[in-house]
Design a protein around this motif. Structure first.
Motif, PDB file in Angstrom:
ATOM      1  N   GLU A 156       0.842  -1.200   0.000  1.00  0.00           N
ATOM      2  CA  GLU A 156       0.000   0.000   0.000  1.00  0.00           C
ATOM      3  C   GLU A 156       0.879   1.251   0.000  1.00  0.00           C
ATOM      4  O   GLU A 156       0.592   2.231  -0.719  1.00  0.00           O
ATOM      5  CB  GLU A 156      -0.916  -0.010   1.223  1.00  0.00           C
ATOM      6  CG  GLU A 156      -1.940  -1.138   1.227  1.00  0.00           C
ATOM      7  CD  GLU A 156      -2.776  -1.141   2.489  1.00  0.00           C
ATOM      8  OE1 GLU A 156      -2.600  -0.221   3.325  1.00  0.00           O
ATOM      9  OE2 GLU A 156      -3.603  -2.050   2.653  1.00  0.00           O
ATOM     10  N   ALA A 160       1.026   4.195  -2.773  1.00  0.00           N
ATOM     11  CA  ALA A 160       0.834   5.606  -2.424  1.00  0.00           C
ATOM     12  C   ALA A 160       2.001   6.456  -2.906  1.00  0.00           C
ATOM     13  O   ALA A 160       1.818   7.585  -3.372  1.00  0.00           O
ATOM     14  CB  ALA A 160       0.660   5.742  -0.913  1.00  0.00           C
ATOM     15  N   ARG A 166      -6.257   6.914  -2.150  1.00  0.00           N
ATOM     16  CA  ARG A 166      -6.670   5.948  -1.131  1.00  0.00           C
ATOM     17  C   ARG A 166      -7.712   4.975  -1.693  1.00  0.00           C
ATOM     18  O   ARG A 166      -7.681   3.778  -1.410  1.00  0.00           O
ATOM     19  CB  ARG A 166      -7.241   6.675   0.093  1.00  0.00           C
ATOM     20  CG  ARG A 166      -6.196   7.436   0.898  1.00  0.00           C
ATOM     21  CD  ARG A 166      -6.837   8.201   2.043  1.00  0.00           C
ATOM     22  NE  ARG A 166      -5.847   8.941   2.821  1.00  0.00           N
ATOM     23  CZ  ARG A 166      -5.251   8.476   3.913  1.00  0.00           C
ATOM     24  NH1 ARG A 166      -5.569   7.281   4.374  1.00  0.00           N
ATOM     25  NH2 ARG A 166      -4.358   9.207   4.558  1.00  0.00           N
TER      26      ARG A 166
END
Length: 260
Positions: A156, A160, A166
């Motif tokens: 994740e 990012a 998100r």
């Protein structure tokens, strides 16, 4: 490497006794099935009504659990250890409560004199779904939360750092990585929902065609009413088969610990 460890061999005796204690009653149940009338038993009007109601309410409860349980599992998995421990403990409460207590709690919430008594939910099909959600939700949340924690946040973070939002990270990274746990949680949730008895009996009642699910039909038969005992045994066999199928599905979606 010796995967079997070095436990004393005499422990096999109490272990076998425990296994037999679990298997022998189920064997006795299967032995009582009237195979010659099994089809007619499970296709009788009363049995079909209980079966269809169980499947319909179980599916509805599972959808509700997935809708609120997956976000709750995400919140627990991505919270600080202290907050996660508190939330996990709260989610686990329905697992350790007697189901009848859950039924009483729902009555005090939605009953005639409850906080939301004006909704008229007790002793309706909606009450069956609510009771099933109350007892089945922890199974889904804990399974999904465990899967999310095992995947970690490294991928994740990498997504990012590449500019993913998100929402994109949730759709393209988090949920796909946790898919086995989500499937296992959904299957366990559905199995627990269709097998629910205590909270349903107290909060929804036992009205044939309205709130009488398979567990309630089985209970009623062995108390001298409703479907015959042959039909009740056949329904019990169907629940047993469903439980075995659930275990096989969950096992298929969970990789072995020692897998490469």
């Amino acid at each position: 490497m010796n995967a079997r460890g070095y436990i004393p061999r005499w422990l096999a005796v109490p272990a076998a006794a425990g296994l037999l204690f679990l298997l022998v009653p189920l064997t006795a149940l299967v032995a009582r099935v009237q195979w010659s009338t099994l089809w007619s038993d499970v296709t009788s009007e009363a049995a079909r009504s209980a079966l269809v109601l169980s499947l319909a309410t179980g599916a509805a409860a599972t959808l509700v659990c997935a809708g609120v349980g997956i976000p709750l599992a995400l919140l627990i998995a991505r919270s600080s250890p202290r907050v996660a421990a508190v939330l996990r403990a709260l989610v686990t409460v329905p697992l350790v409560l007697p189901p009848m207590v859950g039924g009483v709690a729902l009555l005090y919430l939605f009953g005639r004199n409850g906080w939301f008594g004006g909704l008229g939910l007790p002793f309706t099909t909606v009450a069956v779904v609510l009771a099933q959600v109350f007892v089945a939700l922890p199974f889904l949340v804990l399974a999904v939360e465990g899967a999310l924690r095992s995947t970690g946040v490294e991928i994740e973070r990498a997504a990012a750092s590449l500019g993913a939002s998100r929402g994109t990270i949730l759709r393209r990274v988090t949920l796909p990585l946790a898919a086995p746990g989500i499937v296992a949680g959904v299957v366990l949730c559905f199995a627990r929902a269709i097998g629910e008895f205590g909270a349903t009996a107290l909060f929804a009642g036992n009205r044939p065609g309205v709130t009488q699910t398979m567990p309630l039909a089985i209970y009623t038969a062995f108390n001298g009413g409703g479907v015959g005992q042959g039909t009740a045994v056949a329904l019990a066999l169907m629940l047993l088969v469903a439980a075995i199928a659930v275990l096989l599905l969950v096992r298929g979606w969970r990789p072995s610990v020692g897998a490469a």
